[in-house]
Design a protein around this motif. Structure first.
Motif, PDB file in Angstrom:
ATOM      1  N   PRO A 574       4.711  42.015   3.968  1.00  0.00           N
ATOM      2  CA  PRO A 574       3.358  42.474   3.607  1.00  0.00           C
ATOM      3  C   PRO A 574       3.333  43.116   2.228  1.00  0.00           C
ATOM      4  O   PRO A 574       4.377  43.345   1.596  1.00  0.00           O
ATOM      5  CB  PRO A 574       3.041  43.495   4.704  1.00  0.00           C
ATOM      6  CG  PRO A 574       4.373  43.998   5.144  1.00  0.00           C
ATOM      7  CD  PRO A 574       5.334  42.865   4.985  1.00  0.00           C
ATOM      8  N   ARG A 599      -0.527  46.535   6.764  1.00  0.00           N
ATOM      9  CA  ARG A 599      -0.326  45.720   7.947  1.00  0.00           C
ATOM     10  C   ARG A 599      -0.196  44.258   7.521  1.00  0.00           C
ATOM     11  O   ARG A 599      -0.710  43.837   6.488  1.00  0.00           O
ATOM     12  CB  ARG A 599      -1.483  45.876   8.934  1.00  0.00           C
ATOM     13  CG  ARG A 599      -2.834  45.417   8.397  1.00  0.00           C
ATOM     14  CD  ARG A 599      -3.948  45.574   9.422  1.00  0.00           C
ATOM     15  NE  ARG A 599      -3.891  44.532  10.437  1.00  0.00           N
ATOM     16  CZ  ARG A 599      -3.564  44.730  11.705  1.00  0.00           C
ATOM     17  NH1 ARG A 599      -3.257  45.946  12.138  1.00  0.00           N
ATOM     18  NH2 ARG A 599      -3.548  43.740  12.568  1.00  0.00           N
ATOM     19  N   GLN A 600       0.482  43.475   8.322  1.00  0.00           N
ATOM     20  CA  GLN A 600       0.605  42.039   8.069  1.00  0.00           C
ATOM     21  C   GLN A 600      -0.069  41.291   9.205  1.00  0.00           C
ATOM     22  O   GLN A 600       0.376  41.352  10.358  1.00  0.00           O
ATOM     23  CB  GLN A 600       2.080  41.630   7.955  1.00  0.00           C
ATOM     24  CG  GLN A 600       2.326  40.150   7.715  1.00  0.00           C
ATOM     25  CD  GLN A 600       1.705  39.637   6.437  1.00  0.00           C
ATOM     26  OE1 GLN A 600       0.470  39.473   6.369  1.00  0.00           O
ATOM     27  NE2 GLN A 600       2.535  39.376   5.429  1.00  0.00           N
ATOM     28  N   ASP A 601      -1.178  40.611   8.898  1.00  0.00           N
ATOM     29  CA  ASP A 601      -1.878  39.850   9.929  1.00  0.00           C
ATOM     30  C   ASP A 601      -1.828  38.342   9.676  1.00  0.00           C
ATOM     31  O   ASP A 601      -2.367  37.573  10.460  1.00  0.00           O
ATOM     32  CB  ASP A 601      -3.336  40.323  10.056  1.00  0.00           C
ATOM     33  CG  ASP A 601      -4.053  40.359   8.714  1.00  0.00           C
ATOM     34  OD1 ASP A 601      -3.545  39.744   7.749  1.00  0.00           O
ATOM     35  OD2 ASP A 601      -5.113  41.002   8.629  1.00  0.00           O
ATOM     36  N   ARG A 602      -1.196  37.920   8.578  1.00  0.00           N
ATOM     37  CA  ARG A 602      -0.983  36.489   8.351  1.00  0.00           C
ATOM     38  C   ARG A 602       0.384  36.117   8.913  1.00  0.00           C
ATOM     39  O   ARG A 602       1.408  36.220   8.228  1.00  0.00           O
ATOM     40  CB  ARG A 602      -1.061  36.143   6.867  1.00  0.00           C
ATOM     41  CG  ARG A 602      -2.415  36.379   6.239  1.00  0.00           C
ATOM     42  CD  ARG A 602      -2.517  35.687   4.878  1.00  0.00           C
ATOM     43  NE  ARG A 602      -2.692  34.243   4.999  1.00  0.00           N
ATOM     44  CZ  ARG A 602      -1.767  33.319   4.769  1.00  0.00           C
ATOM     45  NH1 ARG A 602      -0.546  33.699   4.407  1.00  0.00           N
ATOM     46  NH2 ARG A 602      -2.015  32.031   4.905  1.00  0.00           N
ATOM     47  N   ASP A 614       8.507  35.207  13.617  1.00  0.00           N
ATOM     48  CA  ASP A 614       7.389  36.142  13.581  1.00  0.00           C
ATOM     49  C   ASP A 614       7.107  36.652  14.992  1.00  0.00           C
ATOM     50  O   ASP A 614       6.941  35.866  15.924  1.00  0.00           O
ATOM     51  CB  ASP A 614       6.144  35.458  13.024  1.00  0.00           C
ATOM     52  CG  ASP A 614       6.089  35.508  11.500  1.00  0.00           C
ATOM     53  OD1 ASP A 614       7.088  35.925  10.893  1.00  0.00           O
ATOM     54  OD2 ASP A 614       5.048  35.120  10.929  1.00  0.00           O
ATOM     55  N   GLY A 616       4.489  38.541  15.714  1.00  0.00           N
ATOM     56  CA  GLY A 616       3.083  38.913  15.763  1.00  0.00           C
ATOM     57  C   GLY A 616       2.744  39.826  14.613  1.00  0.00           C
ATOM     58  O   GLY A 616       3.544  40.084  13.708  1.00  0.00           O
ATOM     59  N   GLN A 617       1.529  40.323  14.615  1.00  0.00           N
ATOM     60  CA  GLN A 617       1.075  41.201  13.557  1.00  0.00           C
ATOM     61  C   GLN A 617       1.831  42.528  13.584  1.00  0.00           C
ATOM     62  O   GLN A 617       2.313  42.962  14.632  1.00  0.00           O
ATOM     63  CB  GLN A 617      -0.426  41.444  13.682  1.00  0.00           C
ATOM     64  CG  GLN A 617      -1.270  40.181  13.560  1.00  0.00           C
ATOM     65  CD  GLN A 617      -2.758  40.462  13.636  1.00  0.00           C
ATOM     66  OE1 GLN A 617      -3.184  41.618  13.655  1.00  0.00           O
ATOM     67  NE2 GLN A 617      -3.554  39.412  13.663  1.00  0.00           N
ATOM     68  N   SER A 618       1.917  43.159  12.425  1.00  0.00           N
ATOM     69  CA  SER A 618       2.616  44.444  12.331  1.00  0.00           C
ATOM     70  C   SER A 618       1.701  45.477  11.705  1.00  0.00           C
ATOM     71  O   SER A 618       0.808  45.150  10.915  1.00  0.00           O
ATOM     72  CB  SER A 618       3.894  44.305  11.496  1.00  0.00           C
ATOM     73  OG  SER A 618       3.589  43.881  10.178  1.00  0.00           O
ATOM     74  N   ALA A 619       1.932  46.724  12.053  1.00  0.00           N
ATOM     75  CA  ALA A 619       1.115  47.826  11.543  1.00  0.00           C
ATOM     76  C   ALA A 619       1.625  48.280  10.185  1.00  0.00           C
ATOM     77  O   ALA A 619       2.808  48.146   9.858  1.00  0.00           O
ATOM     78  CB  ALA A 619       1.138  48.989  12.523  1.00  0.00           C
ATOM     79  N   HIS A 653       8.062  44.812   9.041  1.00  0.00           N
ATOM     80  CA  HIS A 653       7.516  43.559   9.562  1.00  0.00           C
ATOM     81  C   HIS A 653       8.619  42.532   9.793  1.00  0.00           C
ATOM     82  O   HIS A 653       8.653  41.864  10.847  1.00  0.00           O
ATOM     83  CB  HIS A 653       6.475  42.997   8.592  1.00  0.00           C
ATOM     84  CG  HIS A 653       5.943  41.657   8.999  1.00  0.00           C
ATOM     85  ND1 HIS A 653       5.111  41.491  10.084  1.00  0.00           N
ATOM     86  CD2 HIS A 653       6.149  40.409   8.488  1.00  0.00           C
ATOM     87  CE1 HIS A 653       4.817  40.207  10.218  1.00  0.00           C
ATOM     88  NE2 HIS A 653       5.439  39.537   9.259  1.00  0.00           N
TER      89      HIS A 653
END
Length: 686
Positions: A574, A599-602, A614, A616-619, A653
């Motif tokens: 991220p 956060r990483q949402d891609r 991956d 999932g998403q990370s904060a 992440h």
């Protein structure tokens, strides 16, 4: 702030050691006799030395706590991150690119790890403090240091000692910190005008750490390295050096089903260099090397076998990779034209053995499963060297060969359909870059690079399956081709240093791993080719506010897209920012580092590389660290730091999922980073 009794004990032991060291070591000049400003603060981030090149001294104190391996040190360079798995031996990632896309060399030789899942990646065998210089080239903007290197090149180098008269150079350091962290390093060179003998070594140790929630994370390690070199320097332009080295380690991993019970390294090398040759012929360089990584993994030395896992009984796997090679290169110069040309080669053999039960692997025979060969020729040309505008270009051709020596594959030992097959590939790489000095303080560059990369051991032999329609990964995974544009500006003045770099690339036949549930057998992996795009940027600035005050920061962003599947490219770090402020005085320096990650949402859940996928998403998170340094004398300096000052609980992440062997839940959960950490380091140079 509180410090554990174990940490306090470690710091107390170090303070006693430091007192004895100060009394015993020769001190050339006291601080009061020759007051001057410190050369540098504790390193919190690095800036480019020239377009696309980062050159730094890996001996400098750094924050977070001084590195235990090469990947940990690289995190101070914007664009680098680490695929984390606990305390040590994380895997380096540059701009989201992983594995052999990043060419790693130590003294211009390759030491390639042996573990099929990269538990012992190449940087796990490198102790940064034992080297004099770290050189980084970002992007496919050089062809002289080996095949591939589509993401970049990392070189850990040792200088040639030169003596006008008999003398001694001594560098030593000691570190202690929380969780029984304690390191020692010694680098001693004895020499005269005709030659030298150099001996260096290090030892590093740490117990399991606790995260910000107070939970114990299995992460202990203990490692050591030792190297020796003998050099002949008949004149100021010639050196012939012979060297040898060895090392070993243990490491416990919260995110793996086995731990590292041995990381045995054996290295031999020779090099010859001649400068200032007659006429236009300027330099001749030649080196040969032999590196062997003998790595042992088991589930009983550093943990108790989990009866509910896929490995309920004691098991061990011993893998070994021997890599040898060499390089010959020459440089020619005519006024403002410089040419470098040379050839290189690399041979690598991988073998393994395993056993059920404690130490039964020792009775099993070694079985070779893979053989790699690469022959390369390269040239680089610089037009306008030393002028305001420079054109740099290079071409490289490689002949790669890989042989599959496996008779069976998989845990069920099924017959291998590609047994005895040989793959041969002709690969080409090249780049063209222009650099221009717009003003004495401002330089810009633009370059286009192309790299063709043979799939590596982990992409051909580790996956359980290959592309659809192929019998396995060895037979079906195609070479990867990267075309990338790099742009940047760099500004240097008395009061401000600033830089920005950006890139955009297309990756044809990008090698991607898909993870599938294998039931009781755990995850199954498939390696296949997709088309991908990447882009991103890094920027940084250092502002000198007054005579003793500095303010700086860096920013790094990476983006990737899987064009074949219309989704994000996995394992992308991220957006990350670092802001540092510091004071540099005659004897004291102090600083603070704020690190903030969004956060990483891609993400692409279930996809990744041979080490991780991956999750999932990370904060996002932010941490604050403090450091200070005191110059006791010109030779002796003391550094201290507090990392994660507010004891935050957070996870990177890029991470492995915690192993159920240590009580982590079945649903993938990232491994948290260390909580508050205190360290103290003494450096001595004579």
């Amino acid at each position: 702030m509180t410090v554990s009794s174990r940490s306090a004990g470690a710091l107390t032991r170090l303070s006693v050691s430091l007192s004895l060291a100060v009394a015993a070591l020769p001190l050339p000049a006291a601080a009061s006799e020759s007051p001057r400003t410190l050369d540098t603060l504790v390193v919190t981030a690095s800036a480019p030395s020239s377009p696309l090149y980062w050159i730094t001294d890996p001996r400098l104190p750094r924050q977070p706590v001084p590195a235990s391996d090469g990947a940990d040190y690289l995190k101070t360079v914007p664009g680098f991150s680490t695929l984390r798995n606990g305390g040590t031996n994380g895997d380096p990632v540059l701009r989201g690119m992983f594995g052999s896309r990043l060419n790693v060399l130590s003294n211009d030789g390759n030491l390639i790890g042996a573990c099929p899942s990269r538990m012992d990646n190449p940087l796990s065998y490198i102790a940064p403090e034992t080297y004099d210089r770290l050189i980084i080239i970002k992007g496919p903007q050089s062809v002289r240091w080996g095949a591939g290197a589509s993401a970049g090149t990392v070189r850990f180098e040792r200088d040639t000692p030169r003596f006008d008269a008999p003398g001694i150079d001594l560098n030593a350091s000691a570190l202690a910190g929380s969780r029984n962290r304690n390191d020692q390093m010694l680098d001693l060179t004895v020499g005269a005008a005709q030659g030298y003998v150099r001996i260096n070594g290090n030892r590093s140790e740490s117990d399991d750490y606790t995260d910000g929630n107070g939970r114990l994370v299995p992460s202990k390690w203990r490692k050591w390295n030792s190297d020796a070199a003998v050099g002949w320097t008949p004149d100021a332009d010639t050196v012939l050096e012979l060297s040898a080295g060895t090392g070993d380690a243990i490491a416990r991993y919260a995110g793996r089903g086995m731990d590292g019970a041995a990381f045995k390294r054996t290295s031999y090398a020779a090099r010859f260099e001649k400068d200032n040759l007659p006429g236009a012929w300027d330099t001749l360089q030649a080196n040969v090397y032999y590196n062997d990584a003998d790595h042992l993994m088991d589930n009983y030395t550093l943990r108790t076998p989990n009866p509910h896992s896929s490995m309920p009984m004691p098991m061990a796997a011993n893998v070994d990779r021997r890599t040898s090679g060499g390089r010959v290169a020459s440089e020619w110069r005519w006024q403002n034209v410089a040419v470098v040309a040379g050839v290189d080669r690399q041979d690598s053999r991988h073998r393994s053995r395993s056993g059920m039960g404690r130490n039964t692997y020792r009775q099993q025979p070694w079985r070779a499963d893979a053989r790699f060969e690469n022959r390369g020729a390269f040239t680089e040309v610089t037009l306008g060297e030393g002028g305001a505008q420079r054109w740099i270009g290079g071409l490289r051709v490689d002949r790669a060969k890989v042989e599959d020596r496996r008779a069976t594959t998989g845990m069920m030992n099924m017959p291998n359909p590609s047994a005895g097959q040989v793959r041969r590939e002709n690969l080409g790489s090249g780049f063209l870059r222009v650099e221009r000095d717009f003003a004495p303080a401002l330089t810009g560059y633009a370059g286009i690079g192309r790299s063709e990369r043979m799939p590596d051991y982990w992409e051909l032999f580790s996956p359980d399956m290959g592309p659809m329609g192929a019998v396995n990964a060895f037979a079906g995974v195609r070479p990867e081709k990267t075309t990338q544009l790099d742009l940047g500006l760099q500004y240097r003045s008395e009061g401000l240093d600033a830089w920005v770099s950006a890139y955009a690339g297309r990756l044809q036949d990008y090698i991607l791993f898909d993870y599938h549930s294998g039931g009781m057998m755990g995850s199954m992996t498939r390696a296949a080719n997709v088309d991908a795009r990447i882009a991103g940027a890094e920027a940084g600035a250092d502002l000198r506010l007054a005579a003793h005050w500095k303010l700086g920061g860096t920013l790094a962003y990476a983006w990737g897209e899987n064009r074949s599947d219309g989704r994000a490219l996995p394992q992308m770090p991220p957006l990350e920012a670092r802001v540092n402020a510091g004071y540099e005085g005659e004897r004291w320096s102090a600083g603070a580092l704020l690190r903030a990650v969004t956060r990483q949402d891609r993400v692409a859940p279930g996809q990744g590389n041979v080490v991780a996928r991956d999750l999932g998403q990370s904060a996002g998170f932010a941490t604050l660290a403090l450091n200070a340094r005191y110059r006791i004398s010109d030779a002796l300096r003391l550094s201290a730091g507090i990392d994660n000052l507010f004891d935050r609980a957070y996870a990177e992440h890029l991470n492995l999922a915690g192993s159920a062997d240590f009580g982590f839940p079945a649903d993938p959960v990232r491994i948290n980073e260390p909580g508050r950490n205190v360290w103290l380091k003494l450096d001595y140079r004579y």
